[in-house]
Scaffold this motif. Structure first.
Motif, PDB file in Angstrom:
ATOM      1  N   THR A  40      52.699  97.886  76.530  1.00 54.77           N
ATOM      2  CA  THR A  40      51.590  97.294  76.135  1.00 54.77           C
ATOM      3  C   THR A  40      50.734  98.208  75.058  1.00 54.77           C
ATOM      4  O   THR A  40      49.744  98.091  74.686  1.00 54.77           O
ATOM      5  CB  THR A  40      50.551  97.367  77.160  1.00 54.77           C
ATOM      6  N   LYS A  80      40.632 101.339  74.474  1.00 56.88           N
ATOM      7  CA  LYS A  80      41.769 101.078  75.448  1.00 56.88           C
ATOM      8  C   LYS A  80      43.012 102.195  75.239  1.00 56.88           C
ATOM      9  O   LYS A  80      43.807 101.873  74.550  1.00 56.88           O
ATOM     10  CB  LYS A  80      42.355  99.713  75.466  1.00 56.88           C
ATOM     11  N   GLU A 139      36.596 106.597  76.889  1.00 57.60           N
ATOM     12  CA  GLU A 139      35.746 105.989  77.804  1.00 57.60           C
ATOM     13  C   GLU A 139      34.229 105.389  77.331  1.00 57.60           C
ATOM     14  O   GLU A 139      33.628 104.310  77.350  1.00 57.60           O
ATOM     15  CB  GLU A 139      35.439 107.064  79.071  1.00 57.60           C
ATOM     16  N   THR A 176      35.685 100.749  65.753  1.00 56.11           N
ATOM     17  CA  THR A 176      35.394 100.026  66.978  1.00 56.11           C
ATOM     18  C   THR A 176      33.966  99.444  66.704  1.00 56.11           C
ATOM     19  O   THR A 176      33.197  99.687  65.572  1.00 56.11           O
ATOM     20  CB  THR A 176      35.118 100.842  68.337  1.00 56.11           C
ATOM     21  N   ASN A 236      49.367  99.528  71.651  1.00 57.49           N
ATOM     22  CA  ASN A 236      48.839  99.094  70.185  1.00 57.49           C
ATOM     23  C   ASN A 236      49.212  99.678  69.180  1.00 57.49           C
ATOM     24  O   ASN A 236      48.665 100.960  68.799  1.00 57.49           O
ATOM     25  CB  ASN A 236      47.166  99.087  70.595  1.00 57.49           C
ATOM     26  N   ARG A 257      34.861 102.728  74.931  1.00 60.18           N
ATOM     27  CA  ARG A 257      35.549 101.728  75.579  1.00 60.18           C
ATOM     28  C   ARG A 257      36.712 101.335  74.515  1.00 60.18           C
ATOM     29  O   ARG A 257      37.086 100.137  74.477  1.00 60.18           O
ATOM     30  CB  ARG A 257      34.557 100.220  75.824  1.00 60.18           C
ATOM     31  N   PHE A 308      47.319 104.282  73.258  1.00 57.12           N
ATOM     32  CA  PHE A 308      46.607 103.124  73.402  1.00 57.12           C
ATOM     33  C   PHE A 308      47.446 101.958  74.026  1.00 57.12           C
ATOM     34  O   PHE A 308      47.966 101.144  73.432  1.00 57.12           O
ATOM     35  CB  PHE A 308      46.522 102.754  71.688  1.00 57.12           C
ATOM     36  N   THR A 309      47.045 102.099  75.458  1.00 54.15           N
ATOM     37  CA  THR A 309      47.765 100.910  76.061  1.00 54.15           C
ATOM     38  C   THR A 309      46.736 100.387  77.276  1.00 54.15           C
ATOM     39  O   THR A 309      45.701 101.141  77.380  1.00 54.15           O
ATOM     40  CB  THR A 309      48.774 101.616  76.998  1.00 54.15           C
ATOM     41  N   ASN A 310      47.092  99.159  77.812  1.00 55.97           N
ATOM     42  CA  ASN A 310      46.082  98.865  78.991  1.00 55.97           C
ATOM     43  C   ASN A 310      46.429  99.527  80.217  1.00 55.97           C
ATOM     44  O   ASN A 310      45.433  99.597  81.138  1.00 55.97           O
ATOM     45  CB  ASN A 310      46.406  97.291  79.026  1.00 55.97           C
ATOM     46  N   GLU A 311      47.661 100.001  80.379  1.00 55.79           N
ATOM     47  CA  GLU A 311      47.848 100.270  81.753  1.00 55.79           C
ATOM     48  C   GLU A 311      47.997 101.952  81.732  1.00 55.79           C
ATOM     49  O   GLU A 311      48.722 102.256  80.678  1.00 55.79           O
ATOM     50  CB  GLU A 311      49.105  99.847  82.188  1.00 55.79           C
ATOM     51  N   LYS A 312      47.722 102.609  82.845  1.00 51.10           N
ATOM     52  CA  LYS A 312      47.977 104.124  82.806  1.00 51.10           C
ATOM     53  C   LYS A 312      49.572 104.333  82.942  1.00 51.10           C
ATOM     54  O   LYS A 312      50.536 103.750  83.683  1.00 51.10           O
ATOM     55  CB  LYS A 312      47.530 104.603  84.146  1.00 51.10           C
ATOM     56  N   TYR A 347      44.648 105.894  77.237  1.00 49.26           N
ATOM     57  CA  TYR A 347      45.035 106.721  78.237  1.00 49.26           C
ATOM     58  C   TYR A 347      45.575 108.069  77.739  1.00 49.26           C
ATOM     59  O   TYR A 347      46.319 107.897  76.597  1.00 49.26           O
ATOM     60  CB  TYR A 347      46.181 106.209  79.106  1.00 49.26           C
TER      61      TYR A 347
END
Ligand code: PMP
Length: 431
Positions: A377, A349, A344, A431, A379, A347, A363-367, A351
């Motif tokens: 999704t 992406k 978090e 990052t 990575n 930042r 390493f995803t956009n959606e939970k 879960y």
């Protein structure tokens, strides 16, 4: 991958000549070649090149008290005086059976040689008991290589999960959406179901826990349809005090087991257990004609090695009780929450899914709430880089695809600190 382990490289070159793909299980392979383990103790493993690693794979999640745990190894040494495989009844199978039944509040149990085999027999039993053929399994669910369950395991789910599976074998298997009770109702409407098999926490799909209401809903659905509810607790059976069924407070009709049920280090580990009226379909005394009963058995079923080691581990866990789990679960919760904070703050992406002593990083956009959200999704590049960074810094887990982690009571605060500080270092670099 930047990887330099000369002895492992040589072994792999030789292995490729005799073992397809150079390995005994494809999931142990990664590029450019796997490392070869010579020794394991506590939370650590060592490879042939002399490298030490903190092990978060823990023998496919089977190991809960760490590698080479003394009480189990001492019992093993004692059993050396007597032998392992008699091919006759032995006292350890009786002690083991009582211990497994008590752990799961089951009436009866039978041992198998693997989790795959446990699921195969449980499905057969469910079909025999209900007199129905169709079975429900979840998208992304992994229950081993048994034909009828080897369907919709890996994304993309519409591809055959393996070559060599006939349409006949899988046509009675209905694929269901995980954590989506309405979706399940839609799929099974009008179907004559023998059973639904479900992992309370999906393992291979990426350590995705079921929602409690979902499992309760499946229980009700199975009751409505006179179908059996089978919990595949091959991973969770001894990672939760009295199994995930106790944690979720949902009672299946049958439970399938593997891994730790045979003492966590030993092959031939598996079992299925449940209600007497179902399990008695196997009983050769009550059903003297073979055509009136369900077959189960095998050369190594109930061998004294696996039975004793399983019994010793369950007895150890039983004696330690809930405190053992409170400690290891707290450890897991701490790591999960720290990981969430790190991602978090930076930042990233990502879960973190999991419960208690098992977790995964996505390493995803959606939970990820089921195999599908976890897959689409992802990575993959970041996953691969994390694996490379970790293995080169003395931390291993499965796998270069979804990072899965299993903790044991042998993992230390120092292991946790090292792991978290490496994650921070990796994220700062990326990052
Ligand atoms: N069910 C689940 C949930 C599993 O995770 C596994 C193996 N990882 C199996 C079944 C199959 O067990 P085995 O590898 O012992 O055949």
């Amino acid at each position: 991958m930047n990887f330099n382990k000369e002895k492992s490289k040589k072994l792999f070159e030789e292995a490729k000549k005799f073992l397809p793909g150079g390995v005994t299980y494809a999931l142990r392979y990664f590029e450019p070649y796997p490392f070869y383990v010579v020794k394991a103790k506590g939370s650590k493993i060592w490879d042939v090149d002399g490298n030490e690693y903190i092990d978060f794979w823990m023998g496919h999640g089977a190991i809960i008290t760490g590698h080479m745990h003394e009480p189990i190894i001492n019992a093993l040494k004692e059993q050396l005086n007597y032998g392992f495989h008699f091919g006759w009844c032995n006292e350890w199978e009786v002690k083991w059976a009582k211990a497994v039944c008590e752990w799961f509040s089951a009436d009866m149990v039978r041992p198998t040689n693997s989790g795959t085999e446990a699921n195969m027999y449980a499905i057969r039993l469910a079909r025999a008991y209900t007199g129905k053929s169709k079975i429900g399994k979840f998208e992304g669910g992994w229950h081993g290589g048994y034909d009828a369950l080897h369907k919709s395991v890996n994304y993309p789910y519409d591809k055959p999960a393996s070559l060599g599976l006939t349409e006949e074998c899988t046509k009675n298997t209905i694929i269901l959406p995980y954590n989506d009770l309405e979706g399940v109702y839609r799929k099974v409407k009008g179907e004559e179901l023998a059973c639904i098999i479900v992992e309370p926490v999906m393992g291979a799909a990426g350590i995705i826990p079921a929602e409690k209401e979902f499992l309760k809903g499946l229980r009700e659905l199975c009751d409505e349809k006179n179908a059996l509810l089978i919990f595949d607790e091959v991973i969770t059976g001894f990672r939760f005090f009295r199994g995930a069924q106790h944690f979720y407070d949902v009672k299946p009709d049958l439970t399938t087991l593997g891994k730790a049920v045979g003492g966590q280090y030993f092959p031939g580990a598996g079992a299925f257990c449940g209600k007497a009226e179902i399990m008695e379909k196997i009983d050769q005394i009550k059903n003297p004609n073979f055509w009136d009963r369900v077959f189960h058995g095998g050369t190594y079923t109930g061998n004294a090695l696996t039975m004793r080691m399983g019994y010793e581990l369950i007895t150890y866990l039983e004696n330690k009780g809930i405190n053992f789990y409170n400690q290891i679960d707290k450890f897991g919760e701490e790591i999960i929450s720290e990981l969430k904070n790190i991602f978090e703050e930076k930042r990233v992406k990502a879960y973190v899914t999991g419960l208690n002593s098992l977790f995964a990083i996505h390493f995803t956009n959606e939970k990820p709430t089921n195999g599908l959200t976890a897959e689409t999704t992802r990575n993959k590049d970041l996953q691969r880089k994390l694996f490379e960074f970790m293995i080169n810094n003395g931390v291993v887990y499965l796998t270069p695809s979804t990072p899965h982690f299993f903790l044991s009571s042998a993992h230390t605060n120092k292991d946790e600190e090292k792991f978290l500080s490496l994650i921070k270092e990796f994220i700062n670099k990326k990052t």
